[in-house]
Motif scaffolding. Structure first.
Motif, PDB file in Angstrom:
ATOM      1  N   ALA A 148       0.830  -1.208   0.000  1.00 26.29           N
ATOM      2  CA  ALA A 148       0.000   0.000   0.000  1.00 26.29           C
ATOM      3  C   ALA A 148       0.863   1.256   0.000  1.00 26.29           C
ATOM      4  O   ALA A 148       0.573   2.243  -0.692  1.00 26.29           O
ATOM      5  N   ARG A 149       1.939   1.226   0.794  1.00 27.58           N
ATOM      6  CA  ARG A 149       2.834   2.384   0.842  1.00 27.58           C
ATOM      7  C   ARG A 149       3.541   2.573  -0.502  1.00 27.58           C
ATOM      8  O   ARG A 149       3.646   3.697  -0.999  1.00 27.58           O
ATOM      9  N   VAL A 150       4.045   1.492  -1.067  1.00 26.64           N
ATOM     10  CA  VAL A 150       4.725   1.595  -2.365  1.00 26.64           C
ATOM     11  C   VAL A 150       3.759   2.088  -3.436  1.00 26.64           C
ATOM     12  O   VAL A 150       4.104   2.916  -4.283  1.00 26.64           O
ATOM     13  N   ALA A 151       2.519   1.602  -3.399  1.00 32.70           N
ATOM     14  CA  ALA A 151       1.512   2.043  -4.372  1.00 32.70           C
ATOM     15  C   ALA A 151       1.245   3.536  -4.246  1.00 32.70           C
ATOM     16  O   ALA A 151       1.131   4.257  -5.248  1.00 32.70           O
ATOM     17  N   ALA A 152       1.160   4.037  -3.020  1.00 29.01           N
ATOM     18  CA  ALA A 152       0.899   5.460  -2.808  1.00 29.01           C
ATOM     19  C   ALA A 152       2.039   6.309  -3.351  1.00 29.01           C
ATOM     20  O   ALA A 152       1.823   7.347  -4.002  1.00 29.01           O
ATOM     21  N   HIS A 153       3.273   5.878  -3.124  1.00 25.51           N
ATOM     22  CA  HIS A 153       4.425   6.638  -3.622  1.00 25.51           C
ATOM     23  C   HIS A 153       4.591   6.458  -5.131  1.00 25.51           C
ATOM     24  O   HIS A 153       5.114   7.371  -5.802  1.00 25.51           O
ATOM     25  N   ALA A 154       4.153   5.333  -5.646  1.00 26.15           N
ATOM     26  CA  ALA A 154       4.147   5.152  -7.103  1.00 26.15           C
ATOM     27  C   ALA A 154       3.273   6.201  -7.767  1.00 26.15           C
ATOM     28  O   ALA A 154       3.678   6.872  -8.733  1.00 26.15           O
ATOM     29  N   ARG A 155       2.050   6.357  -7.250  1.00 20.06           N
ATOM     30  CA  ARG A 155       1.137   7.368  -7.800  1.00 20.06           C
ATOM     31  C   ARG A 155       1.751   8.763  -7.712  1.00 20.06           C
ATOM     32  O   ARG A 155       1.683   9.559  -8.658  1.00 20.06           O
ATOM     33  N   ALA A 156       2.351   9.059  -6.573  1.00 16.18           N
ATOM     34  CA  ALA A 156       2.896  10.399  -6.353  1.00 16.18           C
ATOM     35  C   ALA A 156       4.062  10.684  -7.290  1.00 16.18           C
ATOM     36  O   ALA A 156       4.137  11.762  -7.905  1.00 16.18           O
ATOM     37  N   PHE A 157       4.982   9.753  -7.404  1.00 13.61           N
ATOM     38  CA  PHE A 157       6.164   9.973  -8.252  1.00 13.61           C
ATOM     39  C   PHE A 157       5.762  10.098  -9.715  1.00 13.61           C
ATOM     40  O   PHE A 157       6.232  10.998 -10.427  1.00 13.61           O
ATOM     41  N   VAL A 158       4.881   9.215 -10.167  1.00 11.11           N
ATOM     42  CA  VAL A 158       4.411   9.266 -11.560  1.00 11.11           C
ATOM     43  C   VAL A 158       3.721  10.599 -11.843  1.00 11.11           C
ATOM     44  O   VAL A 158       3.972  11.245 -12.870  1.00 11.11           O
ATOM     45  N   THR A 159       2.878  11.034 -10.927  1.00 17.66           N
ATOM     46  CA  THR A 159       2.173  12.306 -11.108  1.00 17.66           C
ATOM     47  C   THR A 159       3.155  13.467 -11.195  1.00 17.66           C
ATOM     48  O   THR A 159       3.029  14.351 -12.057  1.00 17.66           O
ATOM     49  N   GLY A 160       4.164  13.469 -10.326  1.00 15.68           N
ATOM     50  CA  GLY A 160       5.150  14.534 -10.332  1.00 15.68           C
ATOM     51  C   GLY A 160       5.965  14.582 -11.600  1.00 15.68           C
ATOM     52  O   GLY A 160       6.183  15.651 -12.176  1.00 15.68           O
ATOM     53  N   VAL A 161       6.423  13.428 -12.052  1.00 15.87           N
ATOM     54  CA  VAL A 161       7.225  13.366 -13.277  1.00 15.87           C
ATOM     55  C   VAL A 161       6.417  13.807 -14.484  1.00 15.87           C
ATOM     56  O   VAL A 161       6.866  14.630 -15.303  1.00 15.87           O
ATOM     57  N   GLN A 162       5.208  13.303 -14.612  1.00 16.59           N
ATOM     58  CA  GLN A 162       4.442  13.525 -15.836  1.00 16.59           C
ATOM     59  C   GLN A 162       3.794  14.911 -15.891  1.00 16.59           C
ATOM     60  O   GLN A 162       3.332  15.323 -16.954  1.00 16.59           O
ATOM     61  N   ARG A 163       3.814  15.630 -14.778  1.00 17.04           N
ATOM     62  CA  ARG A 163       3.300  16.997 -14.787  1.00 17.04           C
ATOM     63  C   ARG A 163       4.070  17.859 -15.787  1.00 17.04           C
ATOM     64  O   ARG A 163       3.540  18.812 -16.345  1.00 17.04           O
ATOM     65  N   HIS A 164       5.330  17.529 -16.025  1.00 21.33           N
ATOM     66  CA  HIS A 164       6.178  18.330 -16.906  1.00 21.33           C
ATOM     67  C   HIS A 164       6.210  17.802 -18.342  1.00 21.33           C
ATOM     68  O   HIS A 164       6.970  18.314 -19.164  1.00 21.33           O
ATOM     69  N   GLY A 165       5.429  16.775 -18.630  1.00 20.72           N
ATOM     70  CA  GLY A 165       5.438  16.232 -19.982  1.00 20.72           C
ATOM     71  C   GLY A 165       6.505  15.190 -20.217  1.00 20.72           C
ATOM     72  O   GLY A 165       6.726  14.760 -21.359  1.00 20.72           O
ATOM     73  N   VAL A 166       7.201  14.772 -19.161  1.00 20.13           N
ATOM     74  CA  VAL A 166       8.144  13.655 -19.246  1.00 20.13           C
ATOM     75  C   VAL A 166       7.370  12.378 -18.937  1.00 20.13           C
ATOM     76  O   VAL A 166       6.577  12.335 -17.993  1.00 20.13           O
ATOM     77  N   ALA A 167       7.577  11.338 -19.726  1.00 16.30           N
ATOM     78  CA  ALA A 167       6.917  10.057 -19.470  1.00 16.30           C
ATOM     79  C   ALA A 167       7.627   9.326 -18.340  1.00 16.30           C
ATOM     80  O   ALA A 167       8.852   9.170 -18.367  1.00 16.30           O
TER      81      ALA A 167
END
Length: 244
Positions: A148-167
Motif C-alpha cells: 500500500a505504501r509503495v503504491a501510494a508513492h508510485a502514484r505520487a512519483f508518476v504524477t510529479g514526473v508527468q506533470r512536466h510532460g516527461v513520461a
C-alpha cells in the motif's frame, strides 16, 4: 530504404552510444525508423551540462519525434548527476519519510531537470516491493516492503514526473523485489502464488497505471505460478495482465 520489418524492429529500439557526441550511425538509424536513444552517466559526465546543445537539440532537429530516455530515480541511481551523486533522495528514503507530497515534489523536480536537458522519458520509478533485508538486490531503490505504501508513492512519483510532460516508467514489472539474484546476470525466480503476487507485487503497478503512467518496463524474472516463460517473453504477463 529499409524494409517494413526492419523499420518495425527499429521502432522498438532505444540504443545507447559511447562518448559525448552521438555517433554518425545514429542519424542513419533514425532515418531507418529508430525510436530514439538511452543516455547513461558515461555520456552525460562528458557533456558538462550541455546535453541539449550537443545531443538532444541536434538529434531532434534531425528527427523531431525522437525519444530520449534515461534512468533518474534519485538516490543511488542517477545519470544526470553521475559524477557527483543525486541532489534528490532515493525511493527508500522517501518511503521511510512516507510523505507522498514530498515524493511528488521530488518527481516533479527531477522531471524539470530532464526537460531542461531535452529528455522525454524517465525510466523510473522502481516499484519493486522489497519484503526483507535478506533480499538485497533492490535495496535503497525500493519504496519499501508494504504494498500500500509503495503504491501510494508510485502514484505520487508518476504524477510529479508527468506533470512536466516527461513520461514516467513503472519498473520492473511484475516485480523483482523478492528475488535473490541480479537479473542482469541470471534469471531470478519468484516463488509466490498468483494471489500473493497480485496482492503484493502487482499492486504498485496497478496504482501507477491508474495514475496514467506512460510506460512500463518488464523485469526479466520467472514466476512459475503465472507462466513457464520469463515475464519479458510471457504473453500472459505482457499482454493479458499488463495491458488487460
Amino acid at each position: 530504404m529499409p524494409d517494413r520489418l526492419s523499420t518495425l524492429v527499429n521502432s522498438c529500439l532505444l540504443p545507447a552510444y559511447g562518448g559525448a557526441v552521438p555517433a554518425d550511425w545514429l542519424k542513419r538509424a533514425l532515418d531507418e525508423g529508430l525510436a530514439g536513444i538511452v543516455l547513461y552517466g558515461a555520456n552525460l559526465g562528458l557533456l558538462d551540462g550541455r546535453v541539449r546543445e550537443v545531443v538532444t537539440g541536434p538529434l531532434r532537429a534531425h528527427c523531431p519525434d525522437l525519444i530520449v530516455a534515461l534512468d533518474e530515480e534519485g538516490g543511488d541511481i542517477t545519470r544526470a548527476e553521475y559524477h557527483r551523486g543525486s541532489n534528490y533522495p532515493g525511493a527508500l528514503a522517501l518511503g521511510v519519510v512516507d510523505d507522498v507530497e514530498l515524493t511528488e515534489r521530488v518527481g516533479s523536480a527531477i522531471a524539470a531537470d530532464l526537460i531542461e536537458a531535452g529528455v522525454s522519458v524517465n525510466l523510473a520509478p522502481c516499484l519493486d516491493i522489497c519484503p526483507g533485508p535478506e533480499l538485497p538486490v533492490f535495496g535503497t531503490r525500493s519504496f519499501g516492503a508494504d504494498p500500500a505504501r509503495v503504491a501510494a508513492h508510485a502514484r505520487a512519483f508518476v504524477t510529479g514526473v508527468q506533470r512536466h510532460g516527461v513520461a514516467a516508467t513503472a519498473k520492473h514489472f511484475p516485480g523483482l523485489g523478492a528475488t535473490r539474484v541480479d537479473s542482469h546476470f541470471t534469471l531470478p525466480t519468484v516463488r509466490a502464488s498468483e494471489a500473493e503476487l497480485r496482492a503484493r507485487d502487482l499492486a504498485p503497478f496497478a496504482a501507477a497505471v491508474k495514475a496514467g503512467v506512460q510506460a512500463v518496463m518488464t523485469g526479466h524474472v520467472a514466476v512459475p505460478a503465472f507462466d513457464d516463460a520469463p515475464a519479458t517473453f510471457s504473453r500472459r504477463f505482457v499482454t493479458d495482465v499488463r495491458r488487460g
